[in-house]
Design an enzyme around this catalytic site. Structure first.
Site, PDB file in Angstrom:
ATOM      1  N   HIS A 151      21.951  27.320  13.972  1.00  8.31           N
ATOM      2  CA  HIS A 151      21.149  28.527  13.750  1.00  8.31           C
ATOM      3  C   HIS A 151      21.359  29.017  12.318  1.00  8.31           C
ATOM      4  O   HIS A 151      22.486  29.008  11.840  1.00  8.31           O
ATOM      5  CB  HIS A 151      21.579  29.613  14.728  1.00  8.31           C
ATOM      6  CG  HIS A 151      20.890  30.919  14.482  1.00  8.31           C
ATOM      7  ND1 HIS A 151      19.579  31.140  14.858  1.00  8.31           N
ATOM      8  CD2 HIS A 151      21.321  32.061  13.873  1.00  8.31           C
ATOM      9  CE1 HIS A 151      19.241  32.366  14.496  1.00  8.31           C
ATOM     10  NE2 HIS A 151      20.265  32.942  13.901  1.00  8.31           N
ATOM     11  N   GLY A 156      -1.149  -6.490   5.477  1.00  7.33           N
ATOM     12  CA  GLY A 156      -1.545  -5.086   5.525  1.00  7.33           C
ATOM     13  C   GLY A 156      -3.011  -4.834   5.793  1.00  7.33           C
ATOM     14  O   GLY A 156      -3.665  -5.542   6.562  1.00  7.33           O
ATOM     15  N   THR A 185       0.847  -1.197   0.000  1.00  9.68           N
ATOM     16  CA  THR A 185       0.000   0.000   0.000  1.00  9.68           C
ATOM     17  C   THR A 185       0.879   1.243   0.000  1.00  9.68           C
ATOM     18  O   THR A 185       0.644   2.198  -0.746  1.00  9.68           O
ATOM     19  CB  THR A 185      -0.863   0.005   1.288  1.00  9.68           C
ATOM     20  OG1 THR A 185      -1.637  -1.194   1.323  1.00  9.68           O
ATOM     21  CG2 THR A 185      -1.769   1.216   1.354  1.00  9.68           C
TER      22      THR A 185
HETATM   23  C1  LIG Z   1      -3.321   7.264   1.110  1.00  5.05           C
HETATM   24  C2  LIG Z   1      -2.453   6.687   2.205  1.00  5.05           C
HETATM   25  C3  LIG Z   1      -1.415   7.445   2.704  1.00  5.05           C
HETATM   26  C4  LIG Z   1      -0.593   6.923   3.689  1.00  5.05           C
HETATM   27  N1  LIG Z   1       0.422   7.696   4.147  1.00  5.05           N
HETATM   28  C5  LIG Z   1       1.236   7.217   5.104  1.00  5.05           C
HETATM   29  C6  LIG Z   1       2.331   7.974   5.563  1.00  5.05           C
HETATM   30  O1  LIG Z   1       2.565   9.086   5.100  1.00  5.05           O
HETATM   31  N2  LIG Z   1       3.135   7.442   6.502  1.00  5.05           N
HETATM   32  C7  LIG Z   1       2.900   6.197   7.041  1.00  5.05           C
HETATM   33  O2  LIG Z   1       3.651   5.762   7.904  1.00  5.05           O
HETATM   34  N3  LIG Z   1       1.867   5.446   6.623  1.00  5.05           N
HETATM   35  C8  LIG Z   1       1.041   5.920   5.666  1.00  5.05           C
HETATM   36  N4  LIG Z   1       0.012   5.142   5.206  1.00  5.05           N
HETATM   37  C9  LIG Z   1      -0.181   3.809   5.823  1.00  5.05           C
HETATM   38  C10 LIG Z   1       0.815   2.811   5.238  1.00  5.05           C
HETATM   39  O3  LIG Z   1       0.648   2.733   3.850  1.00  5.05           O
HETATM   40  C11 LIG Z   1       0.604   1.447   5.875  1.00  5.05           C
HETATM   41  O4  LIG Z   1       0.674   1.573   7.285  1.00  5.05           O
HETATM   42  C12 LIG Z   1       1.665   0.468   5.431  1.00  5.05           C
HETATM   43  O5  LIG Z   1       1.648   0.308   4.039  1.00  5.05           O
HETATM   44  C13 LIG Z   1       1.446  -0.886   6.102  1.00  5.05           C
HETATM   45  O6  LIG Z   1       2.426  -1.764   5.664  1.00  5.05           O
HETATM   46  P1  LIG Z   1       2.191  -3.330   5.652  1.00  5.05           P
HETATM   47  O7  LIG Z   1       3.467  -3.909   5.178  1.00  5.05           O
HETATM   48  O8  LIG Z   1       1.655  -3.778   6.933  1.00  5.05           O
HETATM   49  O9  LIG Z   1       1.025  -3.592   4.587  1.00  5.05           O
HETATM   50  P2  LIG Z   1       0.756  -3.071   3.111  1.00  5.05           P
HETATM   51  O10 LIG Z   1       1.621  -1.967   2.728  1.00  5.05           O
HETATM   52  O11 LIG Z   1      -0.724  -2.868   3.038  1.00  5.05           O
HETATM   53  O12 LIG Z   1       1.166  -4.305   2.206  1.00  5.05           O
HETATM   54  C14 LIG Z   1       0.470  -5.505   2.246  1.00  5.05           C
HETATM   55  C15 LIG Z   1       0.676  -6.214   0.938  1.00  5.05           C
HETATM   56  O13 LIG Z   1       0.171  -7.544   1.073  1.00  5.05           O
HETATM   57  C16 LIG Z   1      -0.382  -7.949  -0.159  1.00  5.05           C
HETATM   58  N5  LIG Z   1      -1.313  -9.055   0.114  1.00  5.05           N
HETATM   59  C17 LIG Z   1      -2.429  -9.040   0.873  1.00  5.05           C
HETATM   60  N6  LIG Z   1      -2.969 -10.275   0.937  1.00  5.05           N
HETATM   61  C18 LIG Z   1      -2.187 -11.069   0.186  1.00  5.05           C
HETATM   62  C19 LIG Z   1      -2.216 -12.446  -0.142  1.00  5.05           C
HETATM   63  N7  LIG Z   1      -3.140 -13.273   0.376  1.00  5.05           N
HETATM   64  N8  LIG Z   1      -1.270 -12.931  -0.959  1.00  5.05           N
HETATM   65  C20 LIG Z   1      -0.306 -12.113  -1.464  1.00  5.05           C
HETATM   66  N9  LIG Z   1      -0.216 -10.813  -1.174  1.00  5.05           N
HETATM   67  C21 LIG Z   1      -1.139 -10.299  -0.350  1.00  5.05           C
HETATM   68  C22 LIG Z   1      -1.050  -6.699  -0.688  1.00  5.05           C
HETATM   69  O14 LIG Z   1      -1.170  -6.777  -2.098  1.00  5.05           O
HETATM   70  C23 LIG Z   1      -0.070  -5.612  -0.241  1.00  5.05           C
HETATM   71  O15 LIG Z   1       0.815  -5.272  -1.265  1.00  5.05           O
HETATM   72  C24 LIG Z   1      -0.816   5.621   4.195  1.00  5.05           C
HETATM   73  C25 LIG Z   1      -1.859   4.845   3.681  1.00  5.05           C
HETATM   74  C26 LIG Z   1      -2.661   5.364   2.691  1.00  5.05           C
HETATM   75  C27 LIG Z   1      -3.759   4.504   2.144  1.00  5.05           C
END
Ligand SMILES: Cc1cc2nc3c(=O)[nH]c(=O)nc-3n(C[C@H](O)[C@H](O)[C@H](O)COP(=O)(O)OP(=O)(O)OC[C@H]3O[C@@H](n4cnc5c(N)ncnc54)[C@H](O)[C@@H]3O)c2cc1C
Length: 462
Positions: free
Chosen positions: A440, A145, A41
């Site tokens: 500064h 995620g 994401t």
């Molecule tokens: C618009 C927006 C702005 C954001 N801005 C910020 C920011 O500025 N700073 C910040 O810290 N956070 C921000 N976030 C939050 C941040 O994106 C998430 O906290 C972060 O991506 C979480 O990481 P993760 O690795 O847990 O999961 P994710 O990044 O969600 O990745 C999970 C991955 O798992 C994959 N997946 C899911 N199920 C399966 C499966 N069964 N098989 C194979 N693949 C699978 C998905 O395709 C995905 O690519 C933002 C979110 C959004 C939506």
């Protein structure tokens, strides 16, 4: 069946960072994601694209509203939405491509497909065209995620009622954009489209936006956003949408907002949809997050979970730290993470950033604190840089002077908060921070002054 030391499901910041660290520690690693581009994401539809849009539109707004007062005279300024989106996409492509290259260099086996458990230690990865790989691993890390939460009466249609996935890519500037939810994502994307000329209304159910922040921060932040043209309606419960009008109610009184786009940004839910967790013995908690212990171990032996799919702030850097710690625990090392020190930032202009305990929360919990505040209006660099709005606020234990938290409203607050996090990581006091030399003129001097203000010793204020 292919066999690995570690299989990581999900290549977001939690998953890919876990894979990198595990490979660094000599483990044989596989990483799978259903998206063709790595980065989850965060890189594909979250942190990075939103920041690319925020960066460009902040300049656009400055040129329109502030350039002249700095003696910069420009002719007409126009926005080319297609070019803006292309630039954003090119940043995303560069970063996701970079992750793929790093994974290759670290000899990580990367699979593209949807992963589903077929047993306690086996996973089937099914590609978009239906081919399948069966994989087994001594350790499996779930890093799947989160996904945007949908409201029952506002189902996403990808056109009018949308999630952030669509709001980072509107092909043209909506005339009336209603943002449901006054959290980080709603305010950031609301700011982007407001700067481009959209009439933006933020409708928030709670009595204030960014509800986790102290009241004084939120009051000032709300005023500054309103000055930029965002309409902010708090305490308003959305009830429905029909014929281009979003309906809501406040204290029993009906409200109506014209909307040609509605961005529903009311939060994200942990995503476990296709995993078939039951067969592996992985349990969820009451909020449908994967249940983990203090070492991020799930209820099934050898299966771990990190990032948005477990409890804690849904933030990329928190997911990364989870990923590093799990890789180290798997490798038999002493992984470490302090979940009390996860900074949070809203990347509007000005930004708001926080870490640890706020003043209001300390009061609620009956913790005696001393608070030091310093306004950017009294900081030379801030004045020179047209960034005099906002203030730094430090919260320290009244007895020991140990720093307990910080909240910053101001330009670049997201960069400034790291210094406080570092001091807090070492158990630093307000005095430690106050006695640290700050160059500064920098905005960081306001952090030092706020630290001095904790013991009423700020120098550049009355
Ligand atoms: C618009 C927006 C702005 C954001 N801005 C910020 C920011 O500025 N700073 C910040 O810290 N956070 C921000 N976030 C939050 C941040 O994106 C998430 O906290 C972060 O991506 C979480 O990481 P993760 O690795 O847990 O999961 P994710 O990044 O969600 O990745 C999970 C991955 O798992 C994959 N997946 C899911 N199920 C399966 C499966 N069964 N098989 C194979 N693949 C699978 C998905 O395709 C995905 O690519 C933002 C979110 C959004 C939506």
């Amino acid at each position: 069946m292919l066999s690995f030391d570690v299989l990581i499901i999900g290549a977001g910041p939690g998953g890919y960072v876990c894979a990198f660290r595990a490979a660094q520690l000599g483990l044989k690693v596989a990483l799978v994601d259903k998206r063709p581009a790595l980065g989850g994401t965060c890189l594909n539809v979250g942190c990075i694209p939103s920041k690319a849009l925020l960066h460009a539109t902040e300049h656009y707004a400055w040129v329109q509203h502030h350039a002249a007062e700095s003696g910069i005279k420009l002719g007409s300024v126009e926005i080319d939405v297609a070019a803006l989106l292309m630039k954003k996409d090119s940043v995303v492509a560069k970063l996701t491509g970079g992750i793929a290259q790093l994974a290759k260099a670290r000899k990580i086996a990367v699979f593209t497909g949807t992963a589903s458990f077929t047993g306690p230690k086996t996973v089937r990865i099914t590609s978009a065209v239906g081919t399948a790989d069966d994989v087994t691993a001594t350790n499996i890390v779930i890093a799947t995620g989160s996904a945007p939460v949908e409201l029952p009466f506002l189902n996403f249609d990808g056109k009018t009622i949308v999630s952030s996935d669509d709001a980072i890519a509107f092909p043209s500037v909506p005339k009336n954009l209603v943002v449901v939810g006054g959290g980080a994502i709603g305010l950031e994307l609301g700011s982007v489209w407001a700067r481009l000329g959209s009439d933006v209304t933020v409708v928030e159910f709670l009595p204030k936006i960014v509800a986790a922040y102290d009241d004084d921060i939120v009051r000032n932040f709300t005023r500054l956003l309103q000055k930029q043209g965002l309409k902010i309606e708090t305490g308003a419960k959305v009830t429905g949408f029909a014929n281009g009008v979003l309906t809501a109610e406040r204290d029993g009184k009906p409200l109506e907002f014209a909307a040609d786009k509605i961005l529903v940004a009311v939060g994200r839910r942990p995503y476990t949809d296709e995993l078939n967790l039951a067969i592996a013995g992985v349990e969820l908690d009451a909020q449908k997050r994967i249940r983990v212990d203090a070492h991020l171990r799930t209820t099934a032996a050898g299966i771990w979970a990190v990032g948005d799919v477990v409890a804690g702030p849904m933030l990329a850097h928190k997911a990364e730290e989870d990923g590093v710690a799990v890789a180290e625990w798997i490798a038999g090392k002493a992984g470490h993470i302090d979940w009390n020190l996860v900074p949070a930032i809203v990347y509007t202009d000005p930004e708001v950033a926080s870490v640890g305990l706020g003043e209001d929360a300390a009061k609620l919990r009956g913790i005696a604190v001393n608070v030091g505040k310093f306004n950017f209006a009294a900081n030379g660099r801030a004045l020179a840089a047209d960034a005099a709005d906002g203030f730094v606020k430090l919260i320290a234990d009244a007895k020991t002077d140990r720093l307990l938290g910080a909240q910053i409203l101001g330009h670049g607050a997201g960069e400034l908060i790291s210094e406080v996090v570092a001091h807090m990581s070492y158990g630093g006091s307000a005095e430690d921070l106050a006695r640290t030399i700050h160059a500064h003129p920098t905005m960081g001097e306001a952090v030092k002054e706020a630290a001095l203000a904790v013991s009423k010793c700020a120098l550049h204020t009355m």
